[in-house]
Motif scaffolding. Structure first.
Motif, PDB file in Angstrom:
ATOM      1  N   LEU A  69       1.098  -1.113   0.424  1.00 12.52           N
ATOM      2  CA  LEU A  69      -0.499  -0.337  -0.465  1.00 12.52           C
ATOM      3  C   LEU A  69       0.713   1.205  -0.032  1.00 12.52           C
ATOM      4  CD1 LEU A  69      -3.268  -1.033   2.669  1.00 12.52           C
ATOM      5  CD2 LEU A  69      -2.770  -1.525  -0.133  1.00 12.52           C
ATOM      6  N   THR A  70       0.351   1.918  -0.433  1.00 15.44           N
ATOM      7  CA  THR A  70       1.096   3.836  -0.736  1.00 15.44           C
ATOM      8  C   THR A  70      -0.280   4.370   0.228  1.00 15.44           C
ATOM      9  OG1 THR A  70      -0.180   4.278  -2.690  1.00 15.44           O
ATOM     10  CG2 THR A  70       2.466   3.058  -2.992  1.00 15.44           C
ATOM     11  N   THR A  71      -0.203   5.359   0.496  1.00 18.30           N
ATOM     12  CA  THR A  71      -0.726   6.721   0.611  1.00 18.30           C
ATOM     13  C   THR A  71      -2.280   6.389  -0.376  1.00 18.30           C
ATOM     14  OG1 THR A  71       0.200   8.200  -0.161  1.00 18.30           O
ATOM     15  CG2 THR A  71       0.566   8.066   1.503  1.00 18.30           C
ATOM     16  N   GLN A  72      -1.942   6.230  -1.086  1.00 22.86           N
ATOM     17  CA  GLN A  72      -3.247   6.195  -2.134  1.00 22.86           C
ATOM     18  C   GLN A  72      -3.840   4.631  -2.768  1.00 22.86           C
ATOM     19  OE1 GLN A  72      -2.315   8.333  -4.997  1.00 22.86           O
ATOM     20  NE2 GLN A  72      -2.878  10.514  -4.647  1.00 22.86           N
ATOM     21  N   LYS A  73      -4.225   3.799  -1.806  1.00 25.89           N
ATOM     22  CA  LYS A  73      -3.869   2.403  -1.980  1.00 25.89           C
ATOM     23  C   LYS A  73      -4.256   2.338  -3.115  1.00 25.89           C
ATOM     24  CE  LYS A  73      -5.436   1.412   2.736  1.00 25.89           C
ATOM     25  NZ  LYS A  73      -6.500   0.744   3.343  1.00 25.89           N
ATOM     26  N   THR A  74      -5.197   2.857  -4.108  1.00 25.21           N
ATOM     27  CA  THR A  74      -5.801   2.729  -5.770  1.00 25.21           C
ATOM     28  C   THR A  74      -4.799   2.451  -6.563  1.00 25.21           C
ATOM     29  OG1 THR A  74      -7.090   4.986  -5.825  1.00 25.21           O
ATOM     30  CG2 THR A  74      -8.534   3.524  -4.974  1.00 25.21           C
ATOM     31  N   THR A  75      -3.336   3.328  -5.984  1.00 19.57           N
ATOM     32  CA  THR A  75      -2.713   3.018  -6.838  1.00 19.57           C
ATOM     33  C   THR A  75      -1.724   2.276  -6.941  1.00 19.57           C
ATOM     34  OG1 THR A  75      -1.473   4.651  -5.890  1.00 19.57           O
ATOM     35  CG2 THR A  75      -2.662   5.959  -7.578  1.00 19.57           C
ATOM     36  N   ALA A  76      -1.850   1.316  -5.837  1.00 18.53           N
ATOM     37  CA  ALA A  76      -0.748   0.185  -5.051  1.00 18.53           C
ATOM     38  C   ALA A  76      -0.652  -0.837  -6.711  1.00 18.53           C
ATOM     39  CB  ALA A  76      -0.619  -0.391  -4.209  1.00 18.53           C
ATOM     40  N   PRO A  77      -0.013  -1.546  -6.890  1.00 18.46           N
ATOM     41  CA  PRO A  77       0.322  -2.236  -7.612  1.00 18.46           C
ATOM     42  C   PRO A  77      -0.112  -4.051  -6.853  1.00 18.46           C
ATOM     43  CG  PRO A  77       2.556  -2.233  -7.434  1.00 18.46           C
ATOM     44  CD  PRO A  77       1.784  -0.904  -6.666  1.00 18.46           C
ATOM     45  N   GLN A  78      -0.916  -4.639  -7.192  1.00 20.67           N
ATOM     46  CA  GLN A  78      -0.746  -6.259  -6.918  1.00 20.67           C
ATOM     47  C   GLN A  78      -0.141  -7.256  -7.719  1.00 20.67           C
ATOM     48  OE1 GLN A  78      -5.238  -7.654  -7.719  1.00 20.67           O
ATOM     49  NE2 GLN A  78      -4.720  -8.648  -5.336  1.00 20.67           N
ATOM     50  N   LEU A  79       0.804  -7.845  -6.532  1.00 19.62           N
ATOM     51  CA  LEU A  79       1.092  -8.788  -6.684  1.00 19.62           C
ATOM     52  C   LEU A  79       0.811 -10.208  -6.682  1.00 19.62           C
ATOM     53  CD1 LEU A  79       4.467  -7.143  -5.488  1.00 19.62           C
ATOM     54  CD2 LEU A  79       3.818  -6.885  -8.222  1.00 19.62           C
ATOM     55  N   LYS A  80       0.401 -11.180  -7.494  1.00 25.45           N
ATOM     56  CA  LYS A  80      -0.206 -12.601  -8.115  1.00 25.45           C
ATOM     57  C   LYS A  80       1.221 -13.669  -8.354  1.00 25.45           C
ATOM     58  CE  LYS A  80      -5.225 -11.271  -8.905  1.00 25.45           C
ATOM     59  NZ  LYS A  80      -6.299 -11.225  -9.741  1.00 25.45           N
ATOM     60  N   THR A  81       0.974 -14.542  -6.990  1.00 27.71           N
ATOM     61  CA  THR A  81       1.983 -16.324  -7.516  1.00 27.71           C
ATOM     62  C   THR A  81       0.895 -17.210  -7.192  1.00 27.71           C
ATOM     63  OG1 THR A  81       3.684 -15.085  -6.109  1.00 27.71           O
ATOM     64  CG2 THR A  81       3.549 -17.037  -6.673  1.00 27.71           C
ATOM     65  N   HIS A  82       1.154 -17.980  -8.475  1.00 23.08           N
ATOM     66  CA  HIS A  82       0.005 -18.825  -8.477  1.00 23.08           C
ATOM     67  C   HIS A  82       0.644 -20.266  -8.049  1.00 23.08           C
ATOM     68  CE1 HIS A  82      -3.203 -16.418 -10.502  1.00 23.08           C
ATOM     69  NE2 HIS A  82      -1.630 -15.414 -10.863  1.00 23.08           N
ATOM     70  N   TYR A  83       0.442 -21.040  -7.883  1.00 25.43           N
ATOM     71  CA  TYR A  83       0.919 -22.174  -7.666  1.00 25.43           C
ATOM     72  C   TYR A  83       0.248 -23.612  -8.183  1.00 25.43           C
ATOM     73  CZ  TYR A  83       2.580 -19.099  -4.032  1.00 25.43           C
ATOM     74  OH  TYR A  83       3.638 -18.243  -2.981  1.00 25.43           O
ATOM     75  N   ALA A  84       0.695 -24.445  -8.942  1.00 25.69           N
ATOM     76  CA  ALA A  84       0.321 -25.625  -9.570  1.00 25.69           C
ATOM     77  C   ALA A  84       0.919 -26.961  -8.839  1.00 25.69           C
ATOM     78  CB  ALA A  84       0.241 -25.897 -11.248  1.00 25.69           C
TER      79      ALA A  84
END
Length: 140
Positions: A69-84
């Protein structure tokens, strides 16, 4: 332990800031209430990050999403990790937020024989003895 808000939220810890100051923040944890997530940790959130977890039918983590999170939550990138996983529950592949892929190879007895990064051998020729892993070959 305090429970607050709607849903199964539970505050379990307080974290000290990395600068050593005496300011604290609460990390809230939530647990799934339905399907594959039932009873499992599904989120851990504080002022610095929001982490979400989803599980497969074996009860293993299928996806982890972290949003710093940054001070503007909407601008923070979302990092996804997938597991199989294999049908037997062995980790077979990790899809990293960068788009890179890590694969895990096993022999017929279920022992790890190699690790590949973007389909290039990274660790191979893993050898075992009675105590576990004895040796391996690392490729650059």
């Amino acid at each position: 332990m305090a429970q607050s808000g709607a849903g199964p939220w539970l505050v379990l810890q307080k974290d000290q800031y990395t600068d050593g100051s005496d300011r604290y923040e609460q990390t809230s944890f939530a647990y799934g209430t339905t399907g594959n997530n039932l009873g499992k940790l599904t989120s851990a959130n504080n002022k610095r990050a929001e982490t979400q977890l989803n599980y497969n039918s074996l009860g293993l983590v299928a996806e982890k999403s972290v949003k710093y999170l940054t001070t503007q939550k909407t601008t923070a990138p979302q990092l996804k990790t997938h597991y199989a996983y294999s049908a037997g529950g062995k980790l077979k592949q990790i899809g990293l937020p960068s788009g890179n892929i890590v694969n895990y190879d096993y022999n017929a007895t279920g022992q790890l024989t190699g690790i590949r990064f973007n389909d290039q051998s990274f660790i191979n020729n893993i050898q075992y003895n009675a105590n576990g892993v004895k040796a391996w070959t690392y490729s650059q």
